[in-house]
Design a protein around this motif. Sequence first.
Motif, PDB file in Angstrom:
ATOM      1  N   LEU A  78      -2.565   6.925   6.959  1.00  0.00           N
ATOM      2  CA  LEU A  78      -1.372   7.375   6.330  1.00  0.00           C
ATOM      3  C   LEU A  78      -1.755   7.674   4.604  1.00  0.00           C
ATOM      4  N   ARG A  79      -2.538   6.635   4.284  1.00  0.00           N
ATOM      5  CA  ARG A  79      -2.786   6.664   2.885  1.00  0.00           C
ATOM      6  C   ARG A  79      -3.699   8.097   2.342  1.00  0.00           C
ATOM      7  N   GLY A  80      -4.496   8.449   3.287  1.00  0.00           N
ATOM      8  CA  GLY A  80      -5.324   9.495   3.285  1.00  0.00           C
ATOM      9  C   GLY A  80      -4.759  10.790   3.462  1.00  0.00           C
ATOM     10  N   LEU A 123       1.966  -1.805  10.299  1.00  0.00           N
ATOM     11  CA  LEU A 123       1.165  -0.929  11.037  1.00  0.00           C
ATOM     12  C   LEU A 123      -0.345  -1.478  10.902  1.00  0.00           C
ATOM     13  N   PRO A 124      -1.116  -1.295  11.954  1.00  0.00           N
ATOM     14  CA  PRO A 124      -2.396  -1.729  11.892  1.00  0.00           C
ATOM     15  C   PRO A 124      -3.126  -0.901  10.755  1.00  0.00           C
ATOM     16  N   GLU A 125      -4.324  -1.419  10.122  1.00  0.00           N
ATOM     17  CA  GLU A 125      -4.809  -1.044   9.000  1.00  0.00           C
ATOM     18  C   GLU A 125      -5.371   0.386   9.144  1.00  0.00           C
ATOM     19  N   SER A 156      -7.753   5.541  -0.722  1.00  0.00           N
ATOM     20  CA  SER A 156      -8.164   7.029  -0.572  1.00  0.00           C
ATOM     21  C   SER A 156      -8.572   7.206   0.917  1.00  0.00           C
ATOM     22  N   GLY A 157      -8.361   6.080   1.834  1.00  0.00           N
ATOM     23  CA  GLY A 157      -8.700   6.369   3.086  1.00  0.00           C
ATOM     24  C   GLY A 157      -9.998   5.750   3.639  1.00  0.00           C
ATOM     25  N   LEU A 158     -11.199   5.703   2.828  1.00  0.00           N
ATOM     26  CA  LEU A 158     -12.365   5.222   3.211  1.00  0.00           C
ATOM     27  C   LEU A 158     -12.200   3.880   3.962  1.00  0.00           C
ATOM     28  N   SER A 159     -13.122   3.841   5.094  1.00  0.00           N
ATOM     29  CA  SER A 159     -13.210   2.689   5.822  1.00  0.00           C
ATOM     30  C   SER A 159     -13.826   1.783   4.936  1.00  0.00           C
ATOM     31  N   ASP A 160     -14.024   0.308   5.801  1.00  0.00           N
ATOM     32  CA  ASP A 160     -14.633  -1.070   5.128  1.00  0.00           C
ATOM     33  C   ASP A 160     -15.993  -0.562   5.167  1.00  0.00           C
ATOM     34  N   THR A 161     -16.532   0.033   6.057  1.00  0.00           N
ATOM     35  CA  THR A 161     -17.929   0.300   6.038  1.00  0.00           C
ATOM     36  C   THR A 161     -18.482   1.349   5.104  1.00  0.00           C
ATOM     37  N   VAL A 181       4.376  -0.235   0.605  1.00  0.00           N
ATOM     38  CA  VAL A 181       4.443   1.007   1.417  1.00  0.00           C
ATOM     39  C   VAL A 181       2.940   1.419   1.556  1.00  0.00           C
ATOM     40  N   LEU A 182       2.046   1.032   0.749  1.00  0.00           N
ATOM     41  CA  LEU A 182       0.563   1.692   1.042  1.00  0.00           C
ATOM     42  C   LEU A 182      -0.240   0.821   2.056  1.00  0.00           C
ATOM     43  N   GLY A 183       0.357  -0.489   2.199  1.00  0.00           N
ATOM     44  CA  GLY A 183      -0.178  -1.351   3.277  1.00  0.00           C
ATOM     45  C   GLY A 183      -1.381  -1.770   2.414  1.00  0.00           C
ATOM     46  N   ILE A 184      -1.417  -2.089   1.257  1.00  0.00           N
ATOM     47  CA  ILE A 184      -2.311  -2.946   0.494  1.00  0.00           C
ATOM     48  C   ILE A 184      -2.154  -4.016  -0.026  1.00  0.00           C
ATOM     49  N   LEU A 185      -1.320  -4.741   0.601  1.00  0.00           N
ATOM     50  CA  LEU A 185      -0.904  -6.143  -0.232  1.00  0.00           C
ATOM     51  C   LEU A 185      -2.164  -6.950  -0.319  1.00  0.00           C
ATOM     52  N   PRO A 186      -2.419  -7.628  -1.278  1.00  0.00           N
ATOM     53  CA  PRO A 186      -3.512  -8.608  -1.768  1.00  0.00           C
ATOM     54  C   PRO A 186      -3.686  -9.582  -0.385  1.00  0.00           C
TER      55      PRO A 186
END
Length: 609
Positions: A418-420, A410-412, A206-211, A385-390
């Motif tokens: 994009l995801r958000g 693309l960088p994270e 949903s686009g939240l950062s790690d922090t 596509v989502l850029g969330i490969l494990p």
Amino acid sequence: MSDNLPAGAAAPPRTAHEAEAGSGSAAPAPVRGGAVRRLLRNPLGAASAAVLLLLVVAVLLAPLLAPQAPDVSSLGDAFAGPDAAHPLGMDSAGRDILSRILYGGRNTLGGALIALAVALALGVPSGLYAGYYGGRFDSVAGWGVNLVMALPAMVVLLASRAILGPNVWVLMIVLGVLASPSFFRLVRGIVAGVRKELYVDAARVSGLSDTRIVVRHILIVVRGPVIIQVALVAGVAIGLQAGLEFLGVGSGSSATWGAMLNEAFQNIQRAPLLMLWPGLALGLTNGALVLLAGALRDVLEERGGPDGGRAASRTRVKPPPPAAPAETGARSPLLSVRGLTVVYGKPDGTRKQVVHGVDLDVRPGEIVGLVGESGSGKTQTAFSVLGILPEGGRIGEGSITVGGREVAGLPERAHRALRGGTVAYVPQEPMSNLDPAFTIGSQLVEPIRHVLGLSRKEAAARALDLLRLVEIPDPERTMRLYPHEISGGMAQRVLIAGAMSCDPELLIADEPTTALDVLVQAEILNLLRRLQQDRGLGVLLVTHNLGVVADLCDRVAVMSEGRIVETGTAESIVHSPEHPYTRSLLGAVLDDAPAREPWQPREARSTTV
Ligand SMILES: Nc1ncnc2c1ncn2[C@@H]1O[C@H](COP(=O)(O)OP(=O)(O)OP(=O)(O)O)[C@@H](O)[C@H]1O
């Protein structure tokens, strides 16, 4: 150290999901508001908290409560018994015992506080980092922690005293360093488990950062066990400090309970009662801390009852050798995948390729089904596509464009944006993708605020609109409910609402109905169809269910063993499949399921919900 300090004494919280399904996942137990109230309703918790509070208040008010300063001595009153001016009597040097207990408590508890602060400051952040990111830091920190834990605490403290001098505060800092591994291990273990939870993935998607994810979803899981551990380590720190003072290894210059015990022990034949008061103070404090830790554990690890995800029934068919007719022609302006490969590094240094040259297009306003049996590579394609490969997975070759823009590699940060925005994701198991510790409203509002930069009020209003959009009855009430208080179908609607919050152009739905029963499945499919029609959404629907494909999709890509083996319109795939694998998939559906309504062209279908 391991023999002296509780290492990971508080076990990571188990989950309702885990408890119900016996899975190995570790999501947090809900720690909701009212924990203090529940602690006070627990008799042991209330009693131990009251004792500790009394002790702390008494030592803080020592200057007001103590009859005299702790070091004022009148040798003529040595060993004098209790009287009105000195309720606990006098010690061997004619000093008031009550005053020394009160002032000594300041030093003893203050020392424990320093040790705790150091242990927390070192152990918790490093445990969070190691658990969340893993990698080299985790290995190095784990090695260091094992080393520290192998050291016997008392010997290290005695050696530190010899090297650093008889300053009890410095010794408490050393004790803090020695205690930090217990926090590191506890936090690292919990975070490493929670990091893999679907609701953490969902927050990332949903686009939240790690922090923000750590602050919002991880800290809340760590909070309970750390509080319990604090109570246990405080007890150990007080005991060790008193032990040092008792052995005469502390500073000796100021009153502490351990130093009082030492002095009393030297006069045990003449005035055995001198042992009583510091012993009582230490016993009461440590006893109360241990009982409080137990009560806290009971209170904080009380579980709610989120519904565990139901196991998806999968139809296994024997895949034939793959062929590769694929997407041809111009690339779609919405989503276009060409020659995608996904590889995982193996521990022995070799690589495992799980997706082999996939071509796929989703045009605006089109629903494309990505269908295949379990393990065929559908999710890996969608995750690319989502850029969330494990962890360990990466795109080997190929191109993925979204809205004409290349997103492979693309960088994270850019992927997150994009995801958000353009791309949204609806996951498979709705319950596991909602954090059991937060209300539905809070879980919708937070990402909306963050991604769209809205105020809390505006985000709440938008969340309500979204709940209406997905046809949730009584959205105001639903906003206040926790995930375990709603049904699986409602949870999936909530996730779809969340996915729609940023007006995406492309929706990737990964088995969105697998965990739901048949009636609810139909409702969710209707909802997806309505959203797609009303908003002109492009939808990539990952599924193993050909019934869903026939019901909803315009076009279908069939995957087997990491390859697209057949593409075509839903009609052609369902009625005249060409590839043997597609035929075997269809055959398996017909073997296991009741016959479906005859397929109708899309235009002929009712669009009423
Ligand atoms: N983290 C991982 N490390 C190594 N291989 C993985 C990993 N995740 C998935 N794979 C492999 O990738 C292949 C494709 O998996 P994928 O999850 O895409 O399948 P799927 O078609 O989505 O199945 P399902 O419907 O069960 O999710 C499988 O062979 C799987 O073993």
